[in-house]
Design a protein around this motif. Structure first.
Motif, PDB file in Angstrom:
ATOM      1  N   PRO A   5       0.809  -1.227   0.000  1.00 16.40           N
ATOM      2  CA  PRO A   5       0.000   0.000   0.000  1.00 16.40           C
ATOM      3  C   PRO A   5       0.838   1.272   0.000  1.00 16.40           C
ATOM      4  O   PRO A   5       0.493   2.243  -0.633  1.00 16.40           O
ATOM      5  CB  PRO A   5      -0.824  -0.096   1.278  1.00 16.40           C
ATOM      6  CG  PRO A   5      -0.712  -1.494   1.733  1.00 16.40           C
ATOM      7  CD  PRO A   5       0.494  -2.098   1.090  1.00 16.40           C
ATOM      8  N   ASN A   6       1.990   1.262   0.708  1.00 16.13           N
ATOM      9  CA  ASN A   6       2.852   2.451   0.674  1.00 16.13           C
ATOM     10  C   ASN A   6       3.898   2.262  -0.416  1.00 16.13           C
ATOM     11  O   ASN A   6       4.127   1.170  -0.904  1.00 16.13           O
ATOM     12  CB  ASN A   6       3.487   2.722   2.043  1.00 16.13           C
ATOM     13  CG  ASN A   6       4.370   1.582   2.519  1.00 16.13           C
ATOM     14  OD1 ASN A   6       4.693   0.676   1.768  1.00 16.13           O
ATOM     15  ND2 ASN A   6       4.736   1.608   3.772  1.00 16.13           N
ATOM     16  N   SER A   7       4.553   3.318  -0.798  1.00 14.98           N
ATOM     17  CA  SER A   7       5.496   3.247  -1.904  1.00 14.98           C
ATOM     18  C   SER A   7       6.881   2.788  -1.477  1.00 14.98           C
ATOM     19  O   SER A   7       7.744   2.586  -2.311  1.00 14.98           O
ATOM     20  CB  SER A   7       5.589   4.618  -2.581  1.00 14.98           C
ATOM     21  OG  SER A   7       6.064   5.560  -1.649  1.00 14.98           O
ATOM     22  N   GLN A   8       7.095   2.605  -0.192  1.00 14.70           N
ATOM     23  CA  GLN A   8       8.405   2.254   0.331  1.00 14.70           C
ATOM     24  C   GLN A   8       8.538   0.736   0.481  1.00 14.70           C
ATOM     25  O   GLN A   8       7.676   0.100   1.073  1.00 14.70           O
ATOM     26  CB  GLN A   8       8.561   2.918   1.699  1.00 14.70           C
ATOM     27  CG  GLN A   8       9.930   3.362   2.034  1.00 14.70           C
ATOM     28  CD  GLN A   8       9.955   4.085   3.351  1.00 14.70           C
ATOM     29  OE1 GLN A   8       9.265   3.711   4.283  1.00 14.70           O
ATOM     30  NE2 GLN A   8      10.745   5.121   3.429  1.00 14.70           N
ATOM     31  N   PRO A   9       9.618   0.137  -0.035  1.00 14.33           N
ATOM     32  CA  PRO A   9       9.824  -1.292   0.195  1.00 14.33           C
ATOM     33  C   PRO A   9       9.976  -1.584   1.684  1.00 14.33           C
ATOM     34  O   PRO A   9      10.396  -0.715   2.460  1.00 14.33           O
ATOM     35  CB  PRO A   9      11.121  -1.591  -0.543  1.00 14.33           C
ATOM     36  CG  PRO A   9      11.266  -0.494  -1.530  1.00 14.33           C
ATOM     37  CD  PRO A   9      10.615   0.707  -0.905  1.00 14.33           C
ATOM     38  N   PHE A  10       9.678  -2.809   2.076  1.00 15.61           N
ATOM     39  CA  PHE A  10       9.687  -3.197   3.484  1.00 15.61           C
ATOM     40  C   PHE A  10      11.016  -2.899   4.159  1.00 15.61           C
ATOM     41  O   PHE A  10      11.044  -2.387   5.283  1.00 15.61           O
ATOM     42  CB  PHE A  10       9.344  -4.686   3.626  1.00 15.61           C
ATOM     43  CG  PHE A  10       9.468  -5.180   5.032  1.00 15.61           C
ATOM     44  CD1 PHE A  10       8.513  -4.845   5.983  1.00 15.61           C
ATOM     45  CD2 PHE A  10      10.542  -5.967   5.416  1.00 15.61           C
ATOM     46  CE1 PHE A  10       8.625  -5.286   7.282  1.00 15.61           C
ATOM     47  CE2 PHE A  10      10.659  -6.416   6.719  1.00 15.61           C
ATOM     48  CZ  PHE A  10       9.691  -6.083   7.656  1.00 15.61           C
ATOM     49  N   HIS A  11      12.154  -3.211   3.506  1.00 18.10           N
ATOM     50  CA  HIS A  11      13.445  -3.031   4.173  1.00 18.10           C
ATOM     51  C   HIS A  11      13.750  -1.566   4.465  1.00 18.10           C
ATOM     52  O   HIS A  11      14.412  -1.253   5.450  1.00 18.10           O
ATOM     53  CB  HIS A  11      14.584  -3.706   3.402  1.00 18.10           C
ATOM     54  CG  HIS A  11      14.879  -3.120   2.071  1.00 18.10           C
ATOM     55  ND1 HIS A  11      14.138  -3.409   0.960  1.00 18.10           N
ATOM     56  CD2 HIS A  11      15.846  -2.263   1.676  1.00 18.10           C
ATOM     57  CE1 HIS A  11      14.648  -2.756  -0.076  1.00 18.10           C
ATOM     58  NE2 HIS A  11      15.679  -2.052   0.331  1.00 18.10           N
ATOM     59  N   TYR A  12      13.235  -0.648   3.658  1.00 23.51           N
ATOM     60  CA  TYR A  12      13.422   0.781   3.957  1.00 23.51           C
ATOM     61  C   TYR A  12      12.592   1.190   5.173  1.00 23.51           C
ATOM     62  O   TYR A  12      13.070   1.925   6.039  1.00 23.51           O
ATOM     63  CB  TYR A  12      13.044   1.649   2.761  1.00 23.51           C
ATOM     64  CG  TYR A  12      14.028   1.596   1.629  1.00 23.51           C
ATOM     65  CD1 TYR A  12      15.374   1.878   1.816  1.00 23.51           C
ATOM     66  CD2 TYR A  12      13.609   1.253   0.346  1.00 23.51           C
ATOM     67  CE1 TYR A  12      16.279   1.822   0.777  1.00 23.51           C
ATOM     68  CE2 TYR A  12      14.508   1.196  -0.709  1.00 23.51           C
ATOM     69  CZ  TYR A  12      15.834   1.485  -0.488  1.00 23.51           C
ATOM     70  OH  TYR A  12      16.726   1.431  -1.521  1.00 23.51           O
ATOM     71  N   ALA A  13      11.369   0.716   5.235  1.00 23.81           N
ATOM     72  CA  ALA A  13      10.515   1.021   6.385  1.00 23.81           C
ATOM     73  C   ALA A  13      11.097   0.412   7.658  1.00 23.81           C
ATOM     74  O   ALA A  13      11.088   1.041   8.719  1.00 23.81           O
ATOM     75  CB  ALA A  13       9.098   0.515   6.141  1.00 23.81           C
ATOM     76  N   LEU A  14      11.620  -0.796   7.547  1.00 20.25           N
ATOM     77  CA  LEU A  14      12.238  -1.457   8.706  1.00 20.25           C
ATOM     78  C   LEU A  14      13.455  -0.665   9.167  1.00 20.25           C
ATOM     79  O   LEU A  14      13.627  -0.427  10.368  1.00 20.25           O
ATOM     80  CB  LEU A  14      12.644  -2.885   8.339  1.00 20.25           C
ATOM     81  CG  LEU A  14      13.322  -3.686   9.442  1.00 20.25           C
ATOM     82  CD1 LEU A  14      12.362  -3.925  10.596  1.00 20.25           C
ATOM     83  CD2 LEU A  14      13.825  -5.007   8.887  1.00 20.25           C
ATOM     84  N   GLY A  15      14.282  -0.242   8.232  1.00 18.65           N
ATOM     85  CA  GLY A  15      15.471   0.544   8.580  1.00 18.65           C
ATOM     86  C   GLY A  15      15.112   1.862   9.237  1.00 18.65           C
ATOM     87  O   GLY A  15      15.723   2.260  10.231  1.00 18.65           O
ATOM     88  N   ALA A  16      14.101   2.545   8.709  1.00 17.46           N
ATOM     89  CA  ALA A  16      13.666   3.823   9.297  1.00 17.46           C
ATOM     90  C   ALA A  16      13.138   3.600  10.709  1.00 17.46           C
ATOM     91  O   ALA A  16      13.406   4.405  11.614  1.00 17.46           O
ATOM     92  CB  ALA A  16      12.601   4.465   8.422  1.00 17.46           C
ATOM     93  N   SER A  17      12.423   2.502  10.908  1.00 18.57           N
ATOM     94  CA  SER A  17      11.900   2.187  12.238  1.00 18.57           C
ATOM     95  C   SER A  17      13.050   1.968  13.224  1.00 18.57           C
ATOM     96  O   SER A  17      13.024   2.471  14.353  1.00 18.57           O
ATOM     97  CB  SER A  17      11.022   0.936  12.154  1.00 18.57           C
ATOM     98  OG  SER A  17      10.630   0.513  13.422  1.00 18.57           O
TER      99      SER A  17
END
Length: 74
Positions: A5-17
Motif C-alpha cells: 500500500p505504501n510506496s516504500q519497500p519493506f526493508h526501507y521502512a524497517l530501517g527507518a523504524s
C-alpha cells in the motif's frame, strides 16, 4: 515483486523504524540528535548525536532474524 500500500519497500521502512528507535534510545540517555541520514560523498551516516563534548556517529542495523548474523557482526 509484491506491491504494498505504501510506496516504500519493506526493508526501507524497517530501517527507518530501527533508526527512530535508536534515536529515541539515545535521547533517553541524554544525547542530542544532531543529524539523521547525513549524506556525503563517501556514504551515509544514520545518526550523529552529541552529549556534553562527545560526538558519536551511529550506524543502525535493524534485523528481523539472525539469519544473516547478529547486527554487531554486520
Amino acid at each position: 515483486m509484491r506491491l504494498r500500500p505504501n510506496s516504500q519497500p519493506f526493508h526501507y521502512a524497517l530501517g527507518a523504524s530501527g533508526e527512530n528507535e535508536a534515536a529515541f534510545y539515545l535521547t533517553q540517555q541524554g544525547y542530542e540528535i544532531l543529524e539523521k541520514n547525513f549524506v556525503c560523498k563517501i556514504g551515509e551516516i544514520d545518526l550523529i548525536a552529541k552529549k556534553k563534548k562527545r560526538i558519536i556517529f551511529v550506524e543502525v542495523k535493524t534485523r528481523t532474524s539472525h539469519e544473516y548474523g547478529a547486527p554487531e557482526e554486520a
